[in-house]
Design a protein around this motif. Structure first.
Motif, mmCIF file in Angstrom:
data_model
loop_
_atom_site.group_PDB
_atom_site.id
_atom_site.type_symbol
_atom_site.label_atom_id
_atom_site.label_comp_id
_atom_site.label_asym_id
_atom_site.label_seq_id
_atom_site.Cartn_x
_atom_site.Cartn_y
_atom_site.Cartn_z
ATOM 1 N N ASN A 98 -50.913 -105.066 -35.880
ATOM 2 C CA ASN A 98 -51.377 -106.548 -35.932
ATOM 3 C C ASN A 98 -50.904 -107.244 -34.694
ATOM 4 O OD1 ASN A 98 -48.813 -108.044 -35.936
ATOM 5 N ND2 ASN A 98 -48.348 -106.872 -37.886
ATOM 6 N N PRO A 99 -51.932 -108.016 -34.242
ATOM 7 C CA PRO A 99 -51.745 -108.770 -33.001
ATOM 8 C C PRO A 99 -50.275 -109.230 -32.588
ATOM 9 C CG PRO A 99 -53.792 -109.574 -34.082
ATOM 10 C CD PRO A 99 -52.992 -108.807 -35.042
ATOM 11 N N GLU A 100 -49.685 -110.005 -33.326
ATOM 12 C CA GLU A 100 -48.263 -110.455 -33.161
ATOM 13 C C GLU A 100 -47.351 -109.256 -32.834
ATOM 14 O OE1 GLU A 100 -50.018 -111.028 -35.825
ATOM 15 O OE2 GLU A 100 -50.827 -113.115 -35.525
ATOM 16 N N ARG A 140 -47.804 -107.959 -29.318
ATOM 17 C CA ARG A 140 -47.447 -108.899 -28.456
ATOM 18 C C ARG A 140 -45.790 -108.768 -28.312
ATOM 19 N NH1 ARG A 140 -48.543 -113.087 -25.201
ATOM 20 N NH2 ARG A 140 -47.162 -114.933 -25.040
ATOM 21 N N ILE A 173 -56.663 -103.148 -34.484
ATOM 22 C CA ILE A 173 -56.462 -104.624 -34.260
ATOM 23 C C ILE A 173 -58.166 -104.867 -33.780
ATOM 24 C CG2 ILE A 173 -55.876 -106.387 -32.720
ATOM 25 C CD1 ILE A 173 -53.337 -104.914 -32.487
ATOM 26 N N HIS A 174 -58.724 -104.198 -33.181
ATOM 27 C CA HIS A 174 -60.120 -104.489 -32.578
ATOM 28 C C HIS A 174 -61.210 -104.015 -33.819
ATOM 29 C CE1 HIS A 174 -58.956 -103.381 -28.163
ATOM 30 N NE2 HIS A 174 -58.500 -104.652 -28.609
ATOM 31 N N ASN A 222 -54.694 -112.448 -28.550
ATOM 32 C CA ASN A 222 -54.119 -111.057 -28.719
ATOM 33 C C ASN A 222 -54.806 -110.075 -29.664
ATOM 34 O OD1 ASN A 222 -51.576 -111.772 -27.277
ATOM 35 N ND2 ASN A 222 -51.325 -113.103 -29.024
ATOM 36 N N THR A 223 -56.011 -110.553 -29.911
ATOM 37 C CA THR A 223 -56.954 -109.761 -30.892
ATOM 38 C C THR A 223 -57.885 -108.684 -30.238
ATOM 39 O OG1 THR A 223 -58.524 -110.982 -31.067
ATOM 40 C CG2 THR A 223 -56.879 -111.399 -32.704
ATOM 41 N N ASN A 275 -51.917 -104.780 -22.684
ATOM 42 C CA ASN A 275 -51.246 -106.404 -22.566
ATOM 43 C C ASN A 275 -49.801 -106.265 -21.952
ATOM 44 O OD1 ASN A 275 -51.304 -109.148 -22.666
ATOM 45 N ND2 ASN A 275 -51.028 -109.238 -25.195
#
Length: 466
Positions: free
Chosen positions: A81-83, A86, A375-376, A400-401, A407
């Protein structure tokens, strides 16, 4: 003396209390759900016997967006997941160090920037990013055009070519341009030959037995060092100040006046060559497949590029920097290709201490993999994610997706250059050439990055004047 002993005892008691609290906190945390597979090998066989995306996606559906496994003997935590991505790559990057197999580190060189973090990494990243900045490359558009034209000449020979292999030559030559600007033909040919030999064995089984791909790579790496050492000597003798990576590395001095060693310079040059070649060539190969398979999309790209071509007197004048900034549809095609293919499927990190995330324990020493591809391809962020649809990039994406270049502090420093060379290549391709894919096989193969089957065999022909 008695007071001193009391202070010592109090300090020791506090230290023990902290250790107990930490231990108790760790015991109260759970490892993420998932299967560690068989002893030692874990789930390695399952991963390598199928499409990696299927492997990760199956486990994500079963266990959720945070799950554990064991790959190549290493316990791992996967984050989809994006979170979480990150958290690992940006906000708490100091808790997760980059990690690579020793065999790969030896081939590229232990001083290459992506094996490091902290002060040295920040210094090298600044140098690499500066030499690959758009301020530098805006003046190199005609040079990249020239490389693209030369590539088309070798591709349109009237016979079927392996598109991916041809595009690797193109991207390597652009990388050489970014590092050296101009390089004697003799050096360039030897550099190409030995780099391709190194590249062939990079992902092979790491055995030093004579005749193996890995051993050949090791020997080629030694020859590359000799070639680069001679180039460095030549540039030092000429004392020329050039706005390229080699010039930046040669002229660097830290706050104490210390310069880089030849090994540090050589390792970072080889690292940039490697990072700049396969990934960009893989994406560009997929772009050629996608637009070949969608005649309407190809025609729309041709309309966009033809307008620029005609402004340049039918290609008799070179592309300008401003024109490469005015290719919105082609740019969206590149972005969607980066999303769908997700050439960099995940990042590889290692927890430097016990880490708590979302109530789960990530133990010290465990590998941590933010899964970019998952995620993508998440329908919550990209509707109908398996569909190739450049129009989805007509609007901005959720934070962040979309992370095709990673990143944080270890994101690819050359991402804008990669997109620039793709725009230039596509411009000349659709204006001057036709191509037919001749393979009857569809699907994906890994080399090690995902590419169309057999490298997309195709026949390229110059368009007749009309």
């Amino acid at each position: 003396m008695g007071v001193f002993l009391v202070y010592v005892l109090l300090f020791l008691l506090a230290l023990v209390s902290l250790m107990l609290l930490k231990s108790q906190k760790r015991e109260n945390l759970n490892l993420p759900p998932g299967s560690m597979g068989w002893p030692l090998v874990g789930e390695t066989l399952q991963l390598y016997s199928q499409n990696p995306y299927v492997f990760f996606n199956t486990r994500q559906r079963r266990y959720g967006e945070i799950f554990k496994s064991r790959i190549l003997g290493c316990p791992c935590v996967m984050l989809a997941n994006p979170e979480a991505a990150r958290f690992v790559l940006v906000t708490h990057a100091d808790l997760f160090k980059p990690t690579y197999p020793l065999s790969k580190e030896l081939l590229l060189g232990p001083w290459a920037l992506f094996f490091h973090q902290g002060r040295y990494h920040a210094q090298m990243r600044k140098l690499v990013q500066g030499s690959l900045s758009l301020d530098v490359f805006r003046n190199l558009v005609p040079e990249i055009e020239s490389i693209a034209k030369s590539s088309f000449e070798s591709m349109s020979v009237g016979q079927v070519v392996n598109t991916f292999h041809e595009l690797k030559k193109f991207t390597l030559d652009v990388a050489i341009l970014s590092i050296f600007t101009h390089l004697d033909t003799c050096y360039k040919e030897r550099l190409r030959k030995n780099f391709f030999t190194l590249d062939k064995g990079y992902n092979s089984f790491s055995t030093n037995l004579p005749g193996t791909l890995y051993k050949r790579s090791v020997l080629a790496r030694g020859r590359l060092r000799q070639i680069l050492s001679k180039i460095i000597i030549d540039r030092k003798e000429k004392r020329s100040v050039q706005k390229n990576l080699l010039g930046s590395l040669l002229n660097f001095k830290d706050e104490n006046g210390e310069i880089l060693t030849d090994d540090q310079i050589i390792d970072n040059i080889i690292g940039v060559l490697f990072a700049a070649q396969d990934t960009t060539a893989s994406v560009l190969t997929w772009i050629l497949k996608y637009i070949h398979d969608d005649p309407k999309l190809l025609e729309a790209i041709k309309v966009e590029q033809k307008a620029i071509y005609e402004l340049n007197d039918g290609g008799n004048r070179p592309l300008t920097w401003a024109q490469t900034r005015n290719m919105p549809l082609t740019h969206r095609v590149i972005l969607e290709s980066l999303r769908v293919t997700s050439i960099i499927s995940f990042a590889f990190r290692e927890a430097v201490d016990d880490v708590e995330y979302k109530g789960y324990l990530i133990p010290k020493g465990w590998k941590v993999l933010p899964l970019f591809r998952n995620i993508h391809h998440n329908p919550d962020f990209f509707s109908d994610p398996q569909k190739f649809d450049p129009s989805r990039f007509e609007v901005g994406q959720k934070p962040n997706t979309f992370m095709p270049f990673g990143n944080g502090e270890h994101a690819c420093p050359g991402n804008e250059v990669a997109k620039l060379e793709m725009l230039i290549f596509i411009h000349h391709l659709v204006n001057k050439f036709r191509w037919e894919v001749v393979s009857s096989k569809s699907g994906v193969q890994y080399d090690p990055f995902p590419i169309p089957q057999q490298g997309l065999p195709a026949n390229f022909r110059k368009q007749s004047c009309s």
